[in-house]
Scaffold this motif. Structure first.
Motif, PDB file in Angstrom:
ATOM      1  N   GLU A 145       0.821  -1.200   0.000  1.00 39.74           N
ATOM      2  CA  GLU A 145       0.000   0.000   0.000  1.00 39.74           C
ATOM      3  C   GLU A 145       0.862   1.259   0.000  1.00 39.74           C
ATOM      4  N   TYR A 146       0.426   2.251  -0.772  1.00 37.12           N
ATOM      5  CA  TYR A 146       1.159   3.507  -0.889  1.00 37.12           C
ATOM      6  C   TYR A 146       0.188   4.685  -0.814  1.00 37.12           C
ATOM      7  N   PRO A 147       0.149   5.412   0.324  1.00 32.84           N
ATOM      8  CA  PRO A 147      -0.646   6.645   0.339  1.00 32.84           C
ATOM      9  C   PRO A 147      -0.096   7.606  -0.706  1.00 32.84           C
ATOM     10  N   SER A 148      -0.972   8.127  -1.555  1.00 31.14           N
ATOM     11  CA  SER A 148      -0.488   8.927  -2.672  1.00 31.14           C
ATOM     12  C   SER A 148      -0.830  10.404  -2.565  1.00 31.14           C
ATOM     13  N   VAL A 149      -1.797  10.759  -1.722  1.00 32.29           N
ATOM     14  CA  VAL A 149      -2.201  12.153  -1.600  1.00 32.29           C
ATOM     15  C   VAL A 149      -2.422  12.487  -0.130  1.00 32.29           C
ATOM     16  N   THR A 150      -1.839  13.574   0.328  1.00 30.43           N
ATOM     17  CA  THR A 150      -2.129  14.089   1.662  1.00 30.43           C
ATOM     18  C   THR A 150      -3.036  15.301   1.502  1.00 30.43           C
ATOM     19  N   CYS A 151      -4.149  15.301   2.231  1.00 29.07           N
ATOM     20  CA  CYS A 151      -5.145  16.361   2.072  1.00 29.07           C
ATOM     21  C   CYS A 151      -5.183  17.261   3.297  1.00 29.07           C
ATOM     22  N   GLY A 152      -5.412  18.531   3.066  1.00 26.72           N
ATOM     23  CA  GLY A 152      -5.560  19.480   4.161  1.00 26.72           C
ATOM     24  C   GLY A 152      -6.521  20.580   3.768  1.00 26.72           C
ATOM     25  N   LEU A 153      -6.860  21.421   4.718  1.00 26.69           N
ATOM     26  CA  LEU A 153      -7.730  22.562   4.454  1.00 26.69           C
ATOM     27  C   LEU A 153      -6.912  23.844   4.554  1.00 26.69           C
ATOM     28  N   ILE A 154      -6.985  24.668   3.523  1.00 33.58           N
ATOM     29  CA  ILE A 154      -6.343  25.979   3.535  1.00 33.58           C
ATOM     30  C   ILE A 154      -7.384  27.011   3.959  1.00 33.58           C
ATOM     31  N   PHE A 155      -7.058  27.790   4.979  1.00 32.91           N
ATOM     32  CA  PHE A 155      -7.949  28.851   5.451  1.00 32.91           C
ATOM     33  C   PHE A 155      -7.400  30.199   4.997  1.00 32.91           C
ATOM     34  N   ASN A 156      -8.205  30.947   4.285  1.00 34.08           N
ATOM     35  CA  ASN A 156      -7.790  32.249   3.770  1.00 34.08           C
ATOM     36  C   ASN A 156      -7.823  33.277   4.900  1.00 34.08           C
ATOM     37  N   ARG A 157      -6.657  33.801   5.256  1.00 36.66           N
ATOM     38  CA  ARG A 157      -6.570  34.702   6.403  1.00 36.66           C
ATOM     39  C   ARG A 157      -7.109  36.103   6.105  1.00 36.66           C
ATOM     40  N   ASP A 158      -7.478  36.356   4.848  1.00 36.47           N
ATOM     41  CA  ASP A 158      -8.154  37.618   4.552  1.00 36.47           C
ATOM     42  C   ASP A 158      -9.604  37.591   5.044  1.00 36.47           C
ATOM     43  N   TYR A 159     -10.087  36.387   5.327  1.00 38.87           N
ATOM     44  CA  TYR A 159     -11.437  36.227   5.854  1.00 38.87           C
ATOM     45  C   TYR A 159     -11.377  36.466   7.359  1.00 38.87           C
ATOM     46  N   ALA A 160     -12.201  37.384   7.873  1.00 41.74           N
ATOM     47  CA  ALA A 160     -12.068  37.884   9.250  1.00 41.74           C
ATOM     48  C   ALA A 160     -12.010  36.779  10.289  1.00 41.74           C
ATOM     49  N   ALA A 161     -12.876  35.776  10.169  1.00 39.46           N
ATOM     50  CA  ALA A 161     -12.929  34.722  11.186  1.00 39.46           C
ATOM     51  C   ALA A 161     -11.620  33.957  11.277  1.00 39.46           C
ATOM     52  N   PHE A 162     -10.919  33.825  10.146  1.00 41.36           N
ATOM     53  CA  PHE A 162      -9.719  32.993  10.125  1.00 41.36           C
ATOM     54  C   PHE A 162      -8.459  33.757  10.522  1.00 41.36           C
ATOM     55  N   ARG A 163      -8.630  35.028  10.893  1.00 39.33           N
ATOM     56  CA  ARG A 163      -7.518  35.753  11.502  1.00 39.33           C
ATOM     57  C   ARG A 163      -7.508  35.540  13.015  1.00 39.33           C
ATOM     58  N   ASN A 164      -8.530  34.849  13.505  1.00 40.18           N
ATOM     59  CA  ASN A 164      -8.661  34.596  14.935  1.00 40.18           C
ATOM     60  C   ASN A 164      -8.166  33.183  15.245  1.00 40.18           C
ATOM     61  N   GLU A 165      -7.056  33.090  15.974  1.00 34.85           N
ATOM     62  CA  GLU A 165      -6.442  31.792  16.254  1.00 34.85           C
ATOM     63  C   GLU A 165      -7.363  30.889  17.081  1.00 34.85           C
ATOM     64  N   ASP A 166      -8.109  31.472  18.025  1.00 30.98           N
ATOM     65  CA  ASP A 166      -9.005  30.661  18.848  1.00 30.98           C
ATOM     66  C   ASP A 166     -10.090  30.008  17.995  1.00 30.98           C
ATOM     67  N   PHE A 167     -10.572  30.741  16.993  1.00 29.32           N
ATOM     68  CA  PHE A 167     -11.612  30.175  16.138  1.00 29.32           C
ATOM     69  C   PHE A 167     -11.066  28.988  15.337  1.00 29.32           C
ATOM     70  N   LEU A 168      -9.858  29.126  14.799  1.00 31.83           N
ATOM     71  CA  LEU A 168      -9.249  28.023  14.049  1.00 31.83           C
ATOM     72  C   LEU A 168      -9.006  26.815  14.956  1.00 31.83           C
TER      73      LEU A 168
END
Length: 464
Positions: A287-310
């Motif tokens: 077996e070979y994992p071929s893709v690692t997936c993650g979520l990118i949060f755009n920090r221009d969006y107000a909520a994602f400038r807040n570390e506690d919210f993330l």
């Protein structure tokens, strides 16, 4: 480009798994199903896995790879590196030959020089040329700033001695010499192809283990007549210790893959985890994992400038539940998977496992409460999540449901074509993006270099 950042603390990291299956490997002719016709067998032009798979059996570079990922000599007999790591000297073996059905020509240092000239020529427009810009003057030649190819840092010091000079050190340079763009090219046979190099059996010479005996593809024909047939390169058989007498690649619909293996019509096969259950216990599998997936949060969006919210959102990602419920996915130990090697050892064993944040509703609630007390609560109502349309949305849907139920954070999923997805990433026109991280080669650098400031695919906003 808008500034944005990927937070591996808040991201869901999963691995999509492919499984390789094979029989005992003792067939005189090995048969392999592939889903599409290779676009080209020109090593300097190839840019997709099927082409690269066949090229790896037809061409032979300075080095190859052992089964454990370590380097082995191929055309290179021995080499040395200068103390400053900038000058590589290679002594070449004299028993490797080009064959094309008519000619038998010794493979020489000049073939590697010509191959690299083609790679960096502006006329070639090679898709992977930038991976080798560490070679002296290569970037300036490819851009047209230098037209004199004699200034390229690749020189033949004799028929069987090659020197490569770098502009800057690259710790994985030798590994790169295993890959398709670094394959040699015999100028005489290239000219003979009259502009069709790598586009037909007759115009694809071989200095490797096998040569292309025939190549048939008709998109309107029955699938069993579409194939690429390789036969053992008789001139190199002893030098390269070639066991099978041939490799037959059948271009078939993916739905027939498992049936062909079970009917012993093919010798090896790549299948998904979902299909793996059909062959478990019958054939050895890796077996070979071929893709690692993650979520990118755009920090221009107000909520994602807040570390506690993330942090709150990250605590509401139930990785264990996702792994149990979604086939073909598993919780990753980090951006770089366990199968990636460093000097023959798993990268994860060398650097250690990354501990994922534990699903914890209570802790998540505290983070979210702190976030909403410091910023206008209207900023935390929801967001758009963009996903490429060739990738499963199941995992993201699970996460969105948990965020909605536990945090009152409503997300809308947008499935986009690959071109539109890339455009939105590059322009910053998104709030959250599912991002697939893949490596071009078996090295942690293939993953980590994508977070370097000068990498064109660095959408994270990180800089080194």
């Amino acid at each position: 480009m808008k500034k944005r950042i990927i937070s591996l603390i808040t991201a869901i990291i999963l691995s999509f798994t492919l499984t390789g299956c094979s029989d005992d490997g003792l067939d005189k002719v090995l048969k392999y199903d592939i889903p599409d016709n290779p676009e080209t067998l020109d090593p300097q032009q190839a840019n997709e896995p099927i082409s690269e798979l066949i090229i790896g059996n037809v061409f032979c570079g300075l080095f190859g790879k052992n089964a454990d990922g370590t380097l082995k000599n191929a055309v290179c007999e021995s080499y040395s590196v200068s103390d400053d790591g900038l000058v590589y000297n290679f002594k070449l073996r004299e028993d490797i030959f080009w064959v094309d059905g008519e000619s038998e020509i010794q493979c020489k240092a000049q073939d590697f020089v010509f191959g690299f000239k083609r790679l960096f020529s502006p006329e070639t427009n090679a898709p992977n040329a930038e991976d080798y810009f560490c070679i002296k003057n290569s970037k300036r030649i490819q851009s047209g700033a230098i037209s004199d190819f004699s200034q390229l840092g690749v020189k033949a010091l004799g028929d069987f001695e090659l020197e490569i000079t770098l502009d800057y050190t690259n710790p994985r340079f030798l590994d790169m010499l295993c890959d398709a763009p670094a394959m040699p090219c015999c100028e005489e046979l290239f000219i003979k192809s009259r502009g069709k190099y790598g586009l037909s059996a007759e115009c694809t010479p071989s200095n490797g283990a096998f040569y292309v005996r025939s190549w048939h593809y008709d998109p309107y024909a029955e699938t069993d007549v579409n194939n690429v047939v390789l036969s053992r390169n008789y001139k190199n058989a002893e030098a390269l210790n070639i066991c099978p007498s041939g490799l037959n690649f059948f271009i078939v619909d993916e739905s027939t893959f498992v049936a062909d293996l079970l009917n012993k019509e093919v010798s090896c096969l790549a299948v998904s985890t979902r299909e793996k259950s059909l062959v478990d216990g019958k054939y050895p599998c890796e077996e070979y994992p071929s893709v690692t997936c993650g979520l990118i949060f755009n920090r221009d969006y107000a909520a994602f400038r807040n570390e506690d919210f993330l942090k709150g959102l990250s605590r509401l990602i139930n990785r264990e539940q996702l792994t149990d419920d979604i086939l073909d996915f598993e919780a990753a130990e980090g951006v770089v998977s366990r199968q990636v090697k460093v000097n023959g050892e798993s990268y994860r064993d060398v650097v250690g496992k990354r501990d994922n944040l534990v699903y914890d509703e209570k802790t998540a609630g505290e983070y979210l409460k702190n976030a909403k007390s410091s910023v206008n609560s209207s900023a935390f109502t929801g967001a758009r999540v963009i996903v490429p349309d060739d990738f499963s949305q199941t995992a993201v849907s699970y996460i969105m449901q948990d965020w909605q139920r536990e945090a009152g954070f409503y997300c809308v999923l947008e499935r986009l074509s690959e071109s539109e997805y890339r455009r939105r990433l590059e322009s910053g026109d998104y709030e959250i993006a599912l991002y697939k991280l893949t490596g071009k080669y078996d090295s942690p650098a293939a993953y980590l270099e994508q977070f370097c400031y000068n990498n064109a695919g660095n959408y994270s906003g990180y800089s080194n």
